[in-house]
Design an enzyme around this catalytic site. Structure first.
Site, PDB file in Angstrom:
ATOM      1  N   SER A  63       0.800  -1.211   0.000  1.00  0.00           N
ATOM      2  CA  SER A  63       0.000   0.000   0.000  1.00  0.00           C
ATOM      3  C   SER A  63       0.844   1.278   0.000  1.00  0.00           C
ATOM      4  O   SER A  63       1.502   1.586  -0.983  1.00  0.00           O
ATOM      5  CB  SER A  63      -0.958  -0.036   1.188  1.00  0.00           C
ATOM      6  OG  SER A  63      -2.011   0.856   1.002  1.00  0.00           O
ATOM      7  N   ASP A 105      10.029   5.449 -10.266  1.00  0.00           N
ATOM      8  CA  ASP A 105       9.628   6.055 -11.538  1.00  0.00           C
ATOM      9  C   ASP A 105      10.240   7.431 -11.760  1.00  0.00           C
ATOM     10  O   ASP A 105      10.389   7.869 -12.906  1.00  0.00           O
ATOM     11  CB  ASP A 105       8.097   6.145 -11.609  1.00  0.00           C
ATOM     12  CG  ASP A 105       7.459   4.818 -11.977  1.00  0.00           C
ATOM     13  OD1 ASP A 105       8.200   3.868 -12.284  1.00  0.00           O
ATOM     14  OD2 ASP A 105       6.210   4.726 -11.951  1.00  0.00           O
ATOM     15  N   LYS A 157      -0.902  -3.999  -3.298  1.00  0.00           N
ATOM     16  CA  LYS A 157      -2.149  -3.426  -2.788  1.00  0.00           C
ATOM     17  C   LYS A 157      -2.274  -2.023  -3.375  1.00  0.00           C
ATOM     18  O   LYS A 157      -1.690  -1.073  -2.886  1.00  0.00           O
ATOM     19  CB  LYS A 157      -2.082  -3.405  -1.275  1.00  0.00           C
ATOM     20  CG  LYS A 157      -3.388  -3.254  -0.489  1.00  0.00           C
ATOM     21  CD  LYS A 157      -4.174  -2.066  -0.809  1.00  0.00           C
ATOM     22  CE  LYS A 157      -5.264  -1.811   0.177  1.00  0.00           C
ATOM     23  NZ  LYS A 157      -5.655  -0.392   0.149  1.00  0.00           N
TER      24      LYS A 157
END
Length: 501
Positions: free
Chosen positions: A319, A330, A344
């Site tokens: 999560s 990224d 998640k």
């Protein structure tokens, strides 16, 4: 549903101008304005179904509810019918993170916000039983320095019994009630590790207080930052840790997100903002316009752009921790080491419904490369995993655990020296155990640590941390980062490699 066994939830107020979305692996906001069952049109807005159909099904449901109350052979408590119907309503979504909360669960939430309870310190998931897969209680991660952590419970372990009672037929709130209790009382859980290692652990409950971070300096001058959970205090604690590292003239940073089950979405964004100078941190998408948002960096970085960062993840990273890992990856700000995370990728809110309540998935989140990691996870740039046990090794471990050999040694030798541990391990291997000396030493050390304060890091047996330090010391960090793939690229590469569509 993934939850803490001690269900520590956090209070928050919501309003139209500043609505907090929760990354509900573990902690979510407690109960907002009440909703009325008698207003089907409110649920129909944006539902994508014709209003007439919504009204028709609502009338059918109401008719069946009333008919059962009036005609069933025995008198029925309307509360029982209501809770059963609500449970079925959320089960029909087939979403493990959306669930109905009974009055007892709401009461538990109120109790936990005051801290008047005891637990053993585990984040757990209770999946629905499927054909060929029992619905045992799954361990997402133990909370450090809690009884469950000191007992050696690991991510991926399954609880098959609680005090001798099978967990398969229990729902989440029943599991929580059995694991929680007054500090000082005990509970015995039966653990299934892997496919065949089964053993009992009797654990003494304690008050559960979760530290949001741990920090230390590593031998080669890098800072070690372990983020345990994302709470309202985490970003401030991370900034304090960065100031500590600066005072020590740190030359790199290891951010350890292993076994971090998540927490507040906003907290993960605030932490990422300390490392990412510009660009997207995370976005949320939903069919509800109000739930669509893009969160960008504010240029409030606290760490120099040239400082190398390695992030550690494993299958217990879920999560909000996946949001941070994805954002740093990224944005080419960190190199990821370890194993693929939990997966998640949805956001929940908890709302009140009379004296009861519910938790509902409202949106999904996406990394800056527009990847949703739900049921997929974030893959590391460098995969480092603990060696898997063979059938023979599992059988040996099962036999040793059943005889409590590690616990007995630790009980007889609470201050054992490395030499004593070595002699004990040699004896086990001489007796025929095929387990590696490294694993046996680690099992003994873990048992000895059950009564000690957990060390910040482990350079003796932690293969992933060792790999992270090698990356930092290799002098090729910029080259590694230049060749690092985005979360989306790694997912595409994995799909090609596995032949999935």
């Amino acid at each position: 549903m993934v939850a803490k066994e001690d269900i520590t939830f956090m209070n928050a107020n919501r309003n139209a101008r500043d609505k907090l979305a929760w990354s509900a692996t573990a902690v979510v906001a407690v109960l907002c304005s009440a909703l009325s069952v008698a207003a089907p049109s409110a649920y129909a807005q944006g539902a994508g179904a014709a209003q007439a159909d919504v009204q028709r099904y609502f009338n059918l449901f109401q008719g069946a509810f009333n008919y059962i109350l009036q005609n069933y052979v025995d008198e029925v408590d309307p509360k029982t019918l209501y809770e059963g119907a609500m449970q079925g309503l959320f089960d029909s979504l087939e979403d493990p993170y959306s669930s109905f909360l009974t009055e007892a669960m709401v009461s538990d939430l109120n109790d936990t916000t005051t801290g008047q309870f005891g637990g053993i310190g585990l984040y757990i998931n209770k999946p629905v039983a499927e054909q060929g897969k029992p619905g045992y209680v799954e361990i997402v991660s133990p909370i450090e320095d809690t009884p469950g952590w000191r007992a050696g419970i690991q991510p991926g372990d399954q609880i098959t019994h609680i005090d001798g009672e099978p967990t398969e037929p229990l729902v989440m709130d029943e599991v929580l009630k059995r694991l929680r209790g007054a500090p000082g009382t005990t509970v015995t859980i039966t653990i299934l590790r892997g496919t065949s290692v089964v053993f009992d652990e009797t654990i003494t409950r304690a008050m559960i207080e979760v530290p949001s971070i741990k920090k230390a300096m590593l031998p080669d001058g890098a800072g070690y930052l372990r983020i345990v959970e994302f709470t309202p205090q985490t970003a401030g604690r991370v900034r304090e840790a960065i100031d500590f590292f600066k005072g020590k003239n740190y030359n790199g940073l290891v951010i350890d997100l292993r076994n971090n089950p998540g927490g507040l979405l906003q907290s993960a964004i605030q932490v990422a903002d300390l490392f990412v100078a510009e660009g997207i941190i995370v976005s949320t998408k939903s069919r509800l316009r109000s739930e669509n948002a893009v969160y960008r960096a504010t240029k409030a970085v606290a760490v120099p752009a040239e400082l190398p960062i390695v992030v550690l993840i494993n299958k217990g990273s879920a999560s909000a921790s996946e949001i941070l890992a994805g954002a740093l990856k990224d944005n080419r700000r960190a190199y990821l080491v370890g194993e693929t995370s939990y997966g998640k990728g949805s956001v929940q809110q908890v709302l009140s419904l009379g004296e009861t309540g519910f938790k509902l998935t409202m949106s999904r989140y996406y990394t800056p490369s527009d990847a949703n990691i739900d049921k997929v996870g974030v893959a590391p740039d460098l995969e480092v995993k603990e060696p898997e046990l063979s059938a023979e090794e599992e059988a040996s471990l099962n036999e040793l655990m059943s005889r409590d050999v590690f616990a007995k040694f630790a009980g007889d030798n609470p201050n054992a020296t490395p030499e004593q541990v070595g002699q004990f391990v040699k004896g086990l291997r001489a007796a025929g155990s095929p387990l590696s000396e490294r694993l046996l030493r680690r099992l003994v050390r873990n048992q000895l640590n059950r009564t000690r304060i957990a060390p910040e890091f482990d350079l003796d047996y932690d293969l992933q941390l060792k790999a992270a330090l090698e990356v930092l010391a290799g002098g090729q960090f910029k080259s590694l980062m230049a060749n690092s793939l985005s979360v989306l690229d790694l997912q595409a590469r994995s799909a090609v490699r596995t032949g999935s569509d």
